[in-house]
Scaffold this motif. Sequence first.
Motif, PDB file in Angstrom:
ATOM      1  N   GLN A   1      55.565  37.478  37.855  1.00  0.00           N
ATOM      2  CA  GLN A   1      54.735  38.666  38.072  1.00  0.00           C
ATOM      3  C   GLN A   1      54.379  39.319  36.746  1.00  0.00           C
ATOM      4  OE1 GLN A   1      53.343  39.794  40.851  1.00  0.00           O
ATOM      5  NE2 GLN A   1      52.404  41.480  39.775  1.00  0.00           N
ATOM      6  N   GLY A   2      55.368  39.439  35.866  1.00  0.00           N
ATOM      7  CA  GLY A   2      55.123  40.065  34.567  1.00  0.00           C
ATOM      8  C   GLY A   2      54.155  39.262  33.724  1.00  0.00           C
ATOM      9  N   GLN A   3      54.276  37.941  33.747  1.00  0.00           N
ATOM     10  CA  GLN A   3      53.356  37.117  32.970  1.00  0.00           C
ATOM     11  C   GLN A   3      51.964  37.166  33.559  1.00  0.00           C
ATOM     12  OE1 GLN A   3      54.797  33.199  32.191  1.00  0.00           O
ATOM     13  NE2 GLN A   3      56.478  33.944  30.953  1.00  0.00           N
ATOM     14  N   TYR A   4      51.876  37.161  34.885  1.00  0.00           N
ATOM     15  CA  TYR A   4      50.565  37.236  35.522  1.00  0.00           C
ATOM     16  C   TYR A   4      49.880  38.546  35.145  1.00  0.00           C
ATOM     17  CZ  TYR A   4      47.034  37.590  39.175  1.00  0.00           C
ATOM     18  OH  TYR A   4      45.847  37.732  39.851  1.00  0.00           O
ATOM     19  N   GLU A   5      50.621  39.634  35.233  1.00  0.00           N
ATOM     20  CA  GLU A   5      50.037  40.927  34.883  1.00  0.00           C
ATOM     21  C   GLU A   5      49.617  40.942  33.422  1.00  0.00           C
ATOM     22  OE1 GLU A   5      53.103  43.642  36.041  1.00  0.00           O
ATOM     23  OE2 GLU A   5      52.577  43.520  38.159  1.00  0.00           O
ATOM     24  N   ASN A   6      50.406  40.324  32.555  1.00  0.00           N
ATOM     25  CA  ASN A   6      50.068  40.267  31.142  1.00  0.00           C
ATOM     26  C   ASN A   6      48.794  39.441  30.938  1.00  0.00           C
ATOM     27  OD1 ASN A   6      50.520  40.786  28.374  1.00  0.00           O
ATOM     28  ND2 ASN A   6      51.418  38.772  28.139  1.00  0.00           N
ATOM     29  N   ASP A   7      48.685  38.297  31.633  1.00  0.00           N
ATOM     30  CA  ASP A   7      47.477  37.479  31.535  1.00  0.00           C
ATOM     31  C   ASP A   7      46.257  38.280  31.964  1.00  0.00           C
ATOM     32  OD1 ASP A   7      48.840  35.244  30.671  1.00  0.00           O
ATOM     33  OD2 ASP A   7      48.858  34.263  32.625  1.00  0.00           O
ATOM     34  N   GLU A   8      46.392  39.003  33.070  1.00  0.00           N
ATOM     35  CA  GLU A   8      45.261  39.788  33.569  1.00  0.00           C
ATOM     36  C   GLU A   8      44.896  40.901  32.574  1.00  0.00           C
ATOM     37  OE1 GLU A   8      43.314  39.109  36.299  1.00  0.00           O
ATOM     38  OE2 GLU A   8      44.497  37.287  36.189  1.00  0.00           O
ATOM     39  N   ALA A   9      45.886  41.523  31.972  1.00  0.00           N
ATOM     40  CA  ALA A   9      45.613  42.580  30.994  1.00  0.00           C
ATOM     41  C   ALA A   9      44.905  42.004  29.771  1.00  0.00           C
ATOM     42  CB  ALA A   9      46.916  43.267  30.581  1.00  0.00           C
ATOM     43  N   ILE A  10      45.347  40.849  29.319  1.00  0.00           N
ATOM     44  CA  ILE A  10      44.710  40.216  28.160  1.00  0.00           C
ATOM     45  C   ILE A  10      43.276  39.825  28.502  1.00  0.00           C
ATOM     46  CG2 ILE A  10      44.737  38.128  26.719  1.00  0.00           C
ATOM     47  CD1 ILE A  10      47.837  38.333  26.851  1.00  0.00           C
ATOM     48  N   LYS A  11      43.102  39.225  29.677  1.00  0.00           N
ATOM     49  CA  LYS A  11      41.764  38.815  30.109  1.00  0.00           C
ATOM     50  C   LYS A  11      40.851  40.041  30.192  1.00  0.00           C
ATOM     51  CE  LYS A  11      41.853  35.697  33.263  1.00  0.00           C
ATOM     52  NZ  LYS A  11      41.989  35.045  34.584  1.00  0.00           N
ATOM     53  N   GLY A  12      41.369  41.142  30.756  1.00  0.00           N
ATOM     54  CA  GLY A  12      40.585  42.369  30.862  1.00  0.00           C
ATOM     55  C   GLY A  12      40.230  42.944  29.502  1.00  0.00           C
ATOM     56  N   GLY A  13      41.162  42.854  28.563  1.00  0.00           N
ATOM     57  CA  GLY A  13      40.900  43.346  27.207  1.00  0.00           C
ATOM     58  C   GLY A  13      39.784  42.576  26.530  1.00  0.00           C
ATOM     59  N   PHE A  14      39.787  41.247  26.676  1.00  0.00           N
ATOM     60  CA  PHE A  14      38.726  40.440  26.086  1.00  0.00           C
ATOM     61  C   PHE A  14      37.395  40.688  26.781  1.00  0.00           C
ATOM     62  CE2 PHE A  14      42.183  37.815  24.277  1.00  0.00           C
ATOM     63  CZ  PHE A  14      41.756  37.812  22.955  1.00  0.00           C
ATOM     64  N   ALA A  15      37.425  40.884  28.085  1.00  0.00           N
ATOM     65  CA  ALA A  15      36.186  41.173  28.810  1.00  0.00           C
ATOM     66  C   ALA A  15      35.585  42.481  28.328  1.00  0.00           C
ATOM     67  CB  ALA A  15      36.450  41.227  30.313  1.00  0.00           C
ATOM     68  N   GLN A  16      36.438  43.459  28.055  1.00  0.00           N
ATOM     69  CA  GLN A  16      35.964  44.755  27.557  1.00  0.00           C
ATOM     70  C   GLN A  16      35.332  44.594  26.178  1.00  0.00           C
ATOM     71  OE1 GLN A  16      39.063  47.661  27.201  1.00  0.00           O
ATOM     72  NE2 GLN A  16      37.656  49.368  27.131  1.00  0.00           N
ATOM     73  N   ILE A  17      35.946  43.811  25.322  1.00  0.00           N
ATOM     74  CA  ILE A  17      35.391  43.570  23.987  1.00  0.00           C
ATOM     75  C   ILE A  17      34.063  42.833  24.098  1.00  0.00           C
ATOM     76  CG2 ILE A  17      35.731  42.262  21.844  1.00  0.00           C
ATOM     77  CD1 ILE A  17      38.749  42.909  22.164  1.00  0.00           C
ATOM     78  N   ASP A  18      34.020  41.813  24.975  1.00  0.00           N
ATOM     79  CA  ASP A  18      32.778  41.063  25.160  1.00  0.00           C
ATOM     80  C   ASP A  18      31.657  41.982  25.622  1.00  0.00           C
ATOM     81  OD1 ASP A  18      33.941  38.692  24.407  1.00  0.00           O
ATOM     82  OD2 ASP A  18      34.223  37.946  26.450  1.00  0.00           O
ATOM     83  N   ALA A  19      31.972  42.909  26.528  1.00  0.00           N
ATOM     84  CA  ALA A  19      30.944  43.822  27.033  1.00  0.00           C
ATOM     85  C   ALA A  19      30.473  44.779  25.949  1.00  0.00           C
ATOM     86  CB  ALA A  19      31.490  44.596  28.228  1.00  0.00           C
ATOM     87  N   GLN A  20      31.380  45.196  25.089  1.00  0.00           N
ATOM     88  CA  GLN A  20      31.042  46.177  24.055  1.00  0.00           C
ATOM     89  C   GLN A  20      30.291  45.528  22.897  1.00  0.00           C
ATOM     90  OE1 GLN A  20      34.403  48.379  22.640  1.00  0.00           O
ATOM     91  NE2 GLN A  20      33.214  49.602  21.218  1.00  0.00           N
ATOM     92  N   TYR A  21      30.654  44.330  22.546  1.00  0.00           N
ATOM     93  CA  TYR A  21      30.074  43.664  21.382  1.00  0.00           C
ATOM     94  C   TYR A  21      29.356  42.382  21.805  1.00  0.00           C
ATOM     95  CZ  TYR A  21      33.185  46.786  18.862  1.00  0.00           C
ATOM     96  OH  TYR A  21      33.827  47.898  18.383  1.00  0.00           O
TER      97      TYR A  21
END
Length: 154
Positions: A121-141
Amino acid sequence: MASFDLEWAGLKQQAAGSPEMHLASAAPDGGSGGGGGGGGGNGDLTSDKAVWNRASKDLAGLSTSVKGGVGALETGQKGAALAGVESAAAQAELYQSWKTYLDSLAGKCTSLQGPLEKAGQGQYENDEAIKGGFAQIDAQYKDTPATGGSDGGR
């Protein structure tokens, strides 16, 4: 006999050339990776809650099997303790040693189930957080088009 360092280097070299020894990564679309395309190492490695949950369930099955073995051991022990026979005393001591070991093994399997699920569960949540962080960067830049016209299909 070769030294440990030489033997270890040989084993590492063998493993590097063996396709079975390469980590397969998850495909970006959520499918299984490693089939076709040459294996892992493409940066798309993700954890999978289902794998962690499966490991937890497998441990539950192992614990149940071990407990069944303890039951069979107990059944086989009945009537084996003949008074005054040295082999019976040795057998009773051996039985108790194995019973203690198997009870402990079953307990360890049971106690690892929860932590395995939580790790997944912790790794899954971490993967999702990382994926979300990159998606946010992609949207901004957003990448800008290349200057100087078309790249000519290169």
